[in-house]
Design an enzyme around this catalytic site. Structure first.
Site, PDB file in Angstrom:
ATOM      1  N   ASP A  24      14.061 -21.660  12.355  1.00 31.43           N
ATOM      2  CA  ASP A  24      14.870 -21.166  11.247  1.00 31.43           C
ATOM      3  C   ASP A  24      14.497 -19.724  10.914  1.00 31.43           C
ATOM      4  OD1 ASP A  24      16.775 -21.317   9.268  1.00 31.43           O
ATOM      5  OD2 ASP A  24      15.437 -22.216   7.796  1.00 31.43           O
ATOM      6  N   ASN A  26      16.515 -16.768  11.888  1.00 30.75           N
ATOM      7  CA  ASN A  26      17.067 -15.689  12.716  1.00 30.75           C
ATOM      8  C   ASN A  26      17.992 -14.774  11.928  1.00 30.75           C
ATOM      9  OD1 ASN A  26      15.736 -16.658  14.976  1.00 30.75           O
ATOM     10  ND2 ASN A  26      17.523 -17.766  15.769  1.00 30.75           N
ATOM     11  N   ARG A  37      23.800 -10.871  12.117  1.00 33.52           N
ATOM     12  CA  ARG A  37      23.024 -12.091  12.292  1.00 33.52           C
ATOM     13  C   ARG A  37      22.780 -12.412  13.764  1.00 33.52           C
ATOM     14  NH1 ARG A  37      22.424 -15.773   8.271  1.00 33.52           N
ATOM     15  NH2 ARG A  37      22.668 -17.495   9.753  1.00 33.52           N
ATOM     16  N   HIS A  41      19.592 -13.873  16.334  1.00 31.30           N
ATOM     17  CA  HIS A  41      19.625 -14.986  17.284  1.00 31.30           C
ATOM     18  C   HIS A  41      19.135 -14.544  18.663  1.00 31.30           C
ATOM     19  CE1 HIS A  41      21.386 -17.631  14.400  1.00 31.30           C
ATOM     20  NE2 HIS A  41      22.515 -16.939  14.303  1.00 31.30           N
ATOM     21  N   ASN A  72      26.149 -26.755  12.096  1.00 29.25           N
ATOM     22  CA  ASN A  72      26.258 -25.312  12.313  1.00 29.25           C
ATOM     23  C   ASN A  72      27.668 -24.862  12.658  1.00 29.25           C
ATOM     24  OD1 ASN A  72      22.943 -24.891  13.783  1.00 29.25           O
ATOM     25  ND2 ASN A  72      23.613 -24.706  11.657  1.00 29.25           N
ATOM     26  N   SER A 200      16.332 -31.078   7.639  1.00 35.13           N
ATOM     27  CA  SER A 200      17.682 -30.698   8.092  1.00 35.13           C
ATOM     28  C   SER A 200      18.228 -31.570   9.213  1.00 35.13           C
ATOM     29  CB  SER A 200      17.683 -29.219   8.515  1.00 35.13           C
ATOM     30  OG  SER A 200      17.469 -28.391   7.396  1.00 35.13           O
ATOM     31  N   GLU A 211       3.392 -35.277  11.979  1.00 32.87           N
ATOM     32  CA  GLU A 211       2.809 -34.341  11.032  1.00 32.87           C
ATOM     33  C   GLU A 211       3.770 -33.163  10.899  1.00 32.87           C
ATOM     34  OE1 GLU A 211      -0.104 -34.915   9.434  1.00 32.87           O
ATOM     35  OE2 GLU A 211      -0.132 -36.859  10.460  1.00 32.87           O
TER      36      GLU A 211
END
Length: 246
Positions: A24, A26, A37, A41, A72, A200, A211
């Site tokens: 998460d 980018n 954006r 990526h 997405n 998510s 963990e």
């Protein structure tokens, strides 16, 4: 130099066999630099290459990365189209390197909505690297945990209807055989970058006893050294899986 933490007696702490990463940040990385954006990526894709290469030195055998979720598609058409082009470009450019470096690649997620050209590249990369065993890289593409469970339930229900499976035999050992990850061990460690503290819709069934580490660093800034530190911290955790030490 990449190195993981050692235990109190000086011995090397146990490494997670399987690490899963929610990559998460980018877009925010690019926006902080006043760039589109998609620039973020592309930077994130370069980071994937470095993290994969770091795995053998850290004794991480399995790496699963969350590349594109079923949610997405709600992003702008420009960003989605750019991501799809990036995925194709990544496969074309990295296929030979992944083969030579001993990386086996698998894809999980629903391929029905993906364009045929991308699916062909995915199939080809899986076939090309099928005999590799140094690192197992799984890329979650058009993946959602709820969607995966629903698709698995449909396959299971079909087998019951066809008489291939008795309902009374369905249990927490049977059901995972219908998941996209049926050939993979459950993740020992799940990492999320960017400072967000939520999962998510990622590997909902598989991460029941994983963990978690929520890292403030944005994904393009998540270096192999940071990765090594997080993996090292895993080694000092007390994993009881619901039991009480005797």
């Amino acid at each position: 130099m990449i190195d993981s933490m050692s235990g109190a007696d000086g011995a090397k702490a146990p490494a997670p066999n399987h690490v899963a990463i929610i990559m998460d940040g980018n877009g925010r990385w690019a926006q902080k630099r006043n760039r589109p954006r998609l620039v973020g990526h592309h930077a994130g894709a370069k980071r994937v290459r470095e993290i994969v290469r770091a795995c053998p030195d850290l004794d991480v055998k399995y790496l699963t990365i969350f590349a594109f979720s079923t949610e997405n598609w709600k992003r702008t058409q420009t960003e989605v189209a750019g991501l799809m082009k990036l995925f194709k470009r990544y496969i074309r450019r990295e296929a030979q390197n992944l083969l030579e470096e001993g990386v086996r690649v698998r894809f999980i997620g629903d391929r029905v909505r993906l364009e045929p050209a991308l699916v062909d590249l995915m199939d080809g990369l899986e076939l090309l690297t099928a005999d590799n065993d140094k690192v197992h890289l799984t890329i979650a593409l058009n993946y959602g945990g709820r969607d995966e469970v629903a698709r698995a339930a449909r396959r299971l229900a079909y087998d019951v209807a066809m008489g291939k499976l008795e309902p009374k035999s369905i249990c927490d050992e049977t059901f995972p055989k219908y998941l996209d990850t049926h050939v993979l061990p459950d993740p020992d460690l799940v990492i999320r970058t960017s400072g967000e503290a939520r999962i998510s819709n990622f590997l909902l069934w598989q991460s029941a006893y994983s963990e978690y580490e929520f890292i403030d660093t944005l994904w393009p800034d998540f270096t192999p050294d940071i990765f090594a530190q997080v993996v090292g911290r895993f080694g000092v955790r007390d994993r009881r899986f619901g039991a009480v030490p005797v």
